[in-house]
Motif scaffolding. Structure first.
Motif, short mmCIF file in Angstrom:
data_model
loop_
_atom_site.label_atom_id
_atom_site.label_comp_id
_atom_site.label_asym_id
_atom_site.label_seq_id
_atom_site.Cartn_x
_atom_site.Cartn_y
_atom_site.Cartn_z
N GLU A 113 66.92 -48.25 95.49
CA GLU A 113 66.71 -49.58 94.96
C GLU A 113 66.33 -50.49 96.10
O GLU A 113 66.70 -50.25 97.25
CB GLU A 113 67.95 -50.10 94.23
CG GLU A 113 69.11 -50.50 95.12
CD GLU A 113 69.99 -49.33 95.51
OE1 GLU A 113 71.12 -49.57 95.98
OE2 GLU A 113 69.55 -48.17 95.38
N LEU A 114 65.57 -51.54 95.81
CA LEU A 114 65.07 -52.42 96.85
C LEU A 114 65.88 -53.71 96.88
O LEU A 114 65.84 -54.51 95.95
CB LEU A 114 63.59 -52.74 96.60
CG LEU A 114 62.82 -53.34 97.77
CD1 LEU A 114 62.85 -52.42 98.98
CD2 LEU A 114 61.37 -53.59 97.38
N GLY A 115 66.67 -53.88 97.93
CA GLY A 115 67.45 -55.11 98.08
C GLY A 115 68.42 -55.30 96.94
O GLY A 115 69.07 -54.38 96.47
N ALA A 116 68.54 -56.54 96.50
CA ALA A 116 69.49 -56.87 95.44
C ALA A 116 68.93 -56.60 94.05
O ALA A 116 69.61 -56.78 93.06
CB ALA A 116 69.91 -58.34 95.55
N SER A 117 67.67 -56.18 93.98
CA SER A 117 67.08 -55.94 92.66
C SER A 117 67.49 -54.56 92.16
O SER A 117 67.96 -53.71 92.90
CB SER A 117 65.56 -56.03 92.74
OG SER A 117 64.95 -54.80 92.57
N LYS A 118 67.34 -54.35 90.86
CA LYS A 118 67.65 -53.05 90.27
C LYS A 118 66.42 -52.15 90.24
O LYS A 118 66.45 -51.08 89.65
CB LYS A 118 68.17 -53.26 88.83
CG LYS A 118 69.49 -53.98 88.75
CD LYS A 118 70.64 -53.05 89.03
CE LYS A 118 71.97 -53.75 88.80
NZ LYS A 118 73.11 -52.86 89.07
N GLU A 119 65.35 -52.59 90.85
CA GLU A 119 64.11 -51.82 90.81
C GLU A 119 64.28 -50.50 91.54
O GLU A 119 64.91 -50.42 92.60
CB GLU A 119 62.99 -52.62 91.45
CG GLU A 119 61.65 -51.93 91.39
CD GLU A 119 60.61 -52.70 92.15
OE1 GLU A 119 59.44 -52.33 92.06
OE2 GLU A 119 60.98 -53.66 92.84
N VAL A 120 63.73 -49.44 90.99
CA VAL A 120 63.85 -48.10 91.55
C VAL A 120 62.52 -47.67 92.13
O VAL A 120 61.48 -47.76 91.46
CB VAL A 120 64.32 -47.10 90.48
CG1 VAL A 120 64.44 -45.71 91.08
CG2 VAL A 120 65.65 -47.54 89.90
N LEU A 121 62.54 -47.21 93.38
CA LEU A 121 61.33 -46.76 94.04
C LEU A 121 61.46 -45.29 94.40
O LEU A 121 62.56 -44.82 94.70
CB LEU A 121 61.08 -47.58 95.32
CG LEU A 121 61.07 -49.09 95.17
CD1 LEU A 121 60.89 -49.74 96.52
CD2 LEU A 121 59.98 -49.52 94.22
N GLY A 122 60.35 -44.58 94.43
CA GLY A 122 60.40 -43.18 94.84
C GLY A 122 59.32 -42.36 94.18
O GLY A 122 58.62 -42.80 93.26
N TYR A 123 59.14 -41.14 94.67
CA TYR A 123 58.09 -40.24 94.19
C TYR A 123 58.26 -39.95 92.71
O TYR A 123 57.29 -39.91 91.95
CB TYR A 123 58.15 -38.94 94.99
CG TYR A 123 56.80 -38.40 95.38
CD1 TYR A 123 56.02 -39.05 96.33
CD2 TYR A 123 56.32 -37.21 94.85
CE1 TYR A 123 54.79 -38.55 96.71
CE2 TYR A 123 55.10 -36.69 95.24
CZ TYR A 123 54.33 -37.36 96.17
OH TYR A 123 53.10 -36.87 96.55
N ILE A 124 59.51 -39.74 92.27
CA ILE A 124 59.75 -39.45 90.85
C ILE A 124 59.30 -40.63 89.99
O ILE A 124 58.72 -40.45 88.92
CB ILE A 124 61.24 -39.17 90.60
CG1 ILE A 124 61.67 -37.89 91.32
CG2 ILE A 124 61.52 -39.02 89.12
CD1 ILE A 124 63.15 -37.60 91.22
N ALA A 125 59.59 -41.85 90.46
CA ALA A 125 59.21 -43.04 89.69
C ALA A 125 57.70 -43.12 89.53
O ALA A 125 57.19 -43.43 88.45
CB ALA A 125 59.73 -44.29 90.38
N VAL A 126 56.95 -42.83 90.60
CA VAL A 126 55.49 -42.89 90.53
C VAL A 126 54.95 -41.81 89.58
O VAL A 126 54.08 -42.07 88.76
CB VAL A 126 54.89 -42.73 91.93
CG1 VAL A 126 53.38 -42.61 91.85
CG2 VAL A 126 55.26 -43.91 92.80
N LEU A 127 55.48 -40.60 89.69
CA LEU A 127 55.03 -39.53 88.81
C LEU A 127 55.30 -39.88 87.35
O LEU A 127 54.50 -39.56 86.46
CB LEU A 127 55.72 -38.22 89.17
CG LEU A 127 55.33 -37.62 90.53
CD1 LEU A 127 56.22 -36.43 90.86
CD2 LEU A 127 53.87 -37.20 90.53
N THR A 128 56.43 -40.53 87.08
CA THR A 128 56.75 -40.95 85.72
C THR A 128 55.73 -41.95 85.21
O THR A 128 55.25 -41.87 84.08
CB THR A 128 58.16 -41.56 85.68
OG1 THR A 128 59.10 -40.58 86.12
CG2 THR A 128 58.52 -42.00 84.27
#
Length: 816
Positions: free
Chosen positions: A722-737
């Motif tokens: 997750e990036l900072g205080a946000s709930k956003e999820v980053l990563g290879y799996i996220a991009v593939l999704t």
């Protein structure tokens, strides 16, 4: 006569002064124009989340404008600089800057600029809880506004002034007065702002000609503020109504903003929205059991994640790159001798004891948050439905579609501050989805976040210790590895921290009781839980692991992304029901040039795939010429829409390791962004011709919807952050999704090169049996196959690989 001469002299003097001033201004006009251009450039940088560059442009612009006597625009530039500084967390520096620049407001001829400066100053004071001082500044701004005779921009400014007055009164606990001020501000904002306005925090100042627009997100904050006040007053029905309105406006703003404007930063600015919404739903559930409040809680918990919105926004940039995705080519089988794809070479490790290579030998290092934030670069794009679809909250009907039967349980984890809220969802006897909860409200584990983070760091420390080349433990039998580096205490502690005993009891005693071993579990983590091997948790040494207690266990990024994956599945269900022939597309790079390190297990893994199926089942790509058969990026781009299974083998690189490789070896993706910059260091897969980064896949417009599964036999690409205080999820799996992948299996940490081919053997064997067997695949076929593969892998060769380092990193994300 004398007075005539005096008056004439005065008039002449004034004329000369104004003439000289005009000449001086004209002489300095090029510098003034350049300074204004820098201000506009700073605003554009801020829109794209490039905060360092924005701060530099604002600061230089403010200095130049002040020296050219353009006080109004100098004050605008200074306000932009200090406001951004405060939003990035440097409130003390911003406060000092506002104090030092306060005198310039006396020289400013445009009241609207002064009022905005005072409101931003007051906002910083509110963040620092200096509410009385903030009210004084807001009062001064109100007075200036009322004295503004030409009423220029008065309506928009009035809304802004009352907005900050309400926030200051909230801080002082004067809730009734705050509510009145905020409602007035909200009415002004809704009545007087043009719909569809696209703006960021200060972009209404971009005109520099006296025209400014109202903040879009001020409406988000106003509704949030009113909902917060009503929550404090115990008016939960009204509170939820305003909080839902705030959430809807925020997600619309994210979905429609053609300049991403630092999405994660914006999400972090409103992180309290989701916690207040969840808590208000829980309080209302306690007051009115059985109502819709429980579903409102799910809406807040899932929308907060905003999974990979940043990547979703920049995905739309592919049309701006001037590159067209090649048409899908027809699948074709591998050459009869697949070994011809690799160079025949005896490596020392084959004749000198156990092979100890790891598919990612570089040690992980922690980078500061600022560097991590810069590692993701956003592309501007066009407003369209594809962008909006990732910026919506999930509803009850969508959740129902994700539950194919009463044996499926969705478990949403959500960190509310330091507390962990767990929301299990399953169908009741009437085939309607219900959220399981305890009598007091949602299932909640209090104060657990710091302990979970420490456990995550402990897991990472064990992995690094095992990976260390000096220890050389990766090739040793599991019993010896266990004595040297026992990881089991981590997963026993994880079981206790998450109160899994209580959660499993809740599942057993639910309205539709079913034995646990008949249930299919879908875990949707949050925060550090994305990086922990939850499926490895267990109560005692004699108890089964969590994944073994259920019919199957898999993961999801969020309910919303599962819904979008399910839409792809529904569209292909009929055709795939009759498709029982495995047609795989495999890419294997052993890194013969040793840019990271030779991994001969990759060659062995491809051989395993052929042994377990046949060469005719795979379109194979290796390291040798001809180019048409190489594991290179152009071939993956052209052929990833062929076949129905994707399989990659090689080195995986996460964002931290990418920084090391870029600095030490100059190894980074050479893909250019639309503005001419190179792709930053980020998660990537190493192919024979270089790194395949997230940005490259997004920019070139990959579409993985044809593959029913994408298995990544490489290190680290199963990690999410997750990036900072946000709930956003980053990563290879996220991009593939985002790019249409319905299922991804990959690894949380570095893989043993000796163990990976053995896991591949059991994984492809189980897939062939459960998915491509004589009977149509069941709803949870891949998840059942994954559980079976883990079990057989752990038991193989007298338990040689029955250690968490070998089997626990493997995860399956997406549909069953």
């Amino acid at each position: 006569m004398f007075w005539a001469i005096v008056v004439g002299s005065i008039i002449v003097s004034f004329v000369l002064i104004f003439a000289l001033l005009y000449i001086w201004l004209q002489w300095d006009e090029p510098r003034n124009r350049r300074a204004r251009e820098r201000l506009e450039k700073g605003i554009e940088f801020e829109r794209h989340g490039r905060y360092k560059e924005a701060l530099a442009e604002y600061e230089e612009s403010a200095v130049d404008l002040r020296e050219t006597a353009d006080v109004e625009n100098a004050l605008i530039a200074r306000t932009c600089y200090l406001d951004l500084l405060a939003r990035l967390g440097f409130e003390d520096l911003a406060l000092e800057g506002f104090h030092n620049s306060l005198g310039f407001t006396q020289l400013c001829w445009r009241p609207n600029v002064t009022v905005n400066y005072l409101c931003s100053f007051a906002n910083v004071l509110i963040k620092l809880r200096q509410y009385d001082n903030a009210l004084l500044l807001i009062g001064e701004a109100d007075c200036k506004l009322k004295r503004n005779s030409d009423r220029f921009g008065e309506i928009a400014l009035t809304s802004r002034v009352f907005h900050w007055r309400g926030k200051a009164l909230m801080g002082l606990g004067r809730n009734s007065e705050a509510l009145e001020a905020l409602r007035f501000a909200l009415a002004e904002a809704h009545d007087n702002v043009a719909p569809g306005t696209v703006s960021g925090v200060w972009t209404y100042l971009t005109g520099l000609n006296g025209q400014f627009q109202q903040d879009d997100f001020m409406k988000v904050d106003l509704a949030l503020s009113i909902g917060t006040v009503q929550f404090r007053r115990g008016e939960f029905d009204s509170s939820i109504s305003f909080l839902l309105d705030s959430q809807k406006s925020l997600l619309t703003l994210l979905g429609e903003n053609r300049w991403p404007h630092g999405v994660a930063n914006l999400m972090a600015s409103f992180d309290s929205l989701f916690s207040f919404g969840l808590c208000a739903s829980e309080r209302l559930l306690h007051q009115k059991p059985g109502g819709n409040a429980v579903w409102m809680g799910i809406s807040f918990a899932d929308a907060a994640k905003c999974v990979a919105i940043r990547e979703g926004l920049r995905r739309r940039a592919r049309r701006d790159l001037g590159k067209q995705l090649a048409l899908a080519v027809s699948w074709r089988a591998a050459p009869p001798d697949h070994r011809s794809l690799f160079e025949a070479r005896q490596h020392a490790s084959q004749s000198s004891g156990p092979h100890r290579a790891v598919r990612g030998q570089r040690k992980l290092v922690r980078v500061d948050s600022e560097q991590t934030a810069e590692s993701i670069t956003e592309f501007p794009g066009e407003i369209d439905e594809a962008k909006r679809e990732f910026c919506q909250s999930v509803d009850r009907a969508a959740v129902k579609r994700l539950l194919p039967d009463r044996s499926t349980v969705l478990v949403v984890f959500f960190f509310d501050g330091d507390d962990l809220v767990v929301l299990p969802i399953r169908k009741d006897a009437g085939d309607e989805p219900q959220i399981l909860h305890i009598s007091e409200g949602y299932f909640r584990v209090c104060g657990v976040l710091p302990k979970v983070r420490r456990l995550e760091h402990k897991q990472e420390g064990h992995v690094l210790a095992i990976q260390d080349e000096e220890l050389g433990l990766c090739g040793l039998p599991a019993d010896e590895l266990r004595r040297e580096a026992d990881m089991s205490p981590i997963y026993k502690e994880l079981y206790e921290l998450l109160d899994l005993k209580g959660l499993l009891k809740l599942l057993r005693e639910s309205a539709a009781p079913t034995p646990l071993d008949k249930l299919h579990l879908v875990l949707i983590p949050d925060g550090p839980l994305y990086r922990l091997a939850l499926h490895a948790a267990f109560a005692t040494l004699s108890a089964p692991r969590l994944y073994k207690q259920f019919a199957s266990l898999r993961y999801g990024l969020s309910l919303r992304t599962l819904e979008l994956q399910q839409q792809i599945q529904d569209g292909r269900a009929q055709a795939e029901a009759e498709d029982r022939t495995l047609r795989g597309v495999a890419f294997a790079n052993p890194d013969r040039d040793e840019r990271i390190g030779l991994i001969e297990g990759v060659i062995r893994e491809m051989q395993v795939l052929v042994e377990e199926t046949s060469a005719a089942t795979w379109w194979l790509h290796g390291e040798l010429k001809p180019r048409d058969q190489q594991a290179v990026r152009v071939n993956l781009r052209e052929r990833h829409q062929a076949g129905n299974i994707g399989w990659t083998m090689g080195h995986g690189v996460d964002v931290e390791t990418a920084h090391i490789l870029a600095q030490e070896l100059g190894l980074k993706d050479d893909f250019a962004l639309p503005d001419g910059r190179q792709v930053p260091a980020e998660e990537s897969l190493l192919l024979c011709d270089g790194l395949l980064s997230m940005s490259r896949m997004l920019g070139e417009g990959y579409d993985f919807s044809n593959w029913r599964l994408f298995h990544i036999s490489a290190c680290l690409l199963g990690r999410l952050r997750e990036l900072g205080a946000s709930k956003e999820v980053l990563g290879y799996i996220a991009v593939l999704t985002l790019l249409g992948c319905r299922r991804v299996s990959s690894a949380l940490w570095p893989l043993s090169d000796e163990a990976a081919p053995e896991f591949a053997r059991f994984w492809i064997r189980a897939i062939k049996r459960h998915v491509f067997g004589p009977e149509p695949a069941a709803p949870h076929a891949f998840a059942i196959a994954f559980k079976e593969a883990l079990d057989n892998f752990r038991m193989a060769d007298n338990g040689r690989f029955d250690h968490e380092f070998f089997w626990a990193p493997y995860t399956l994300y997406g549909l069953g």
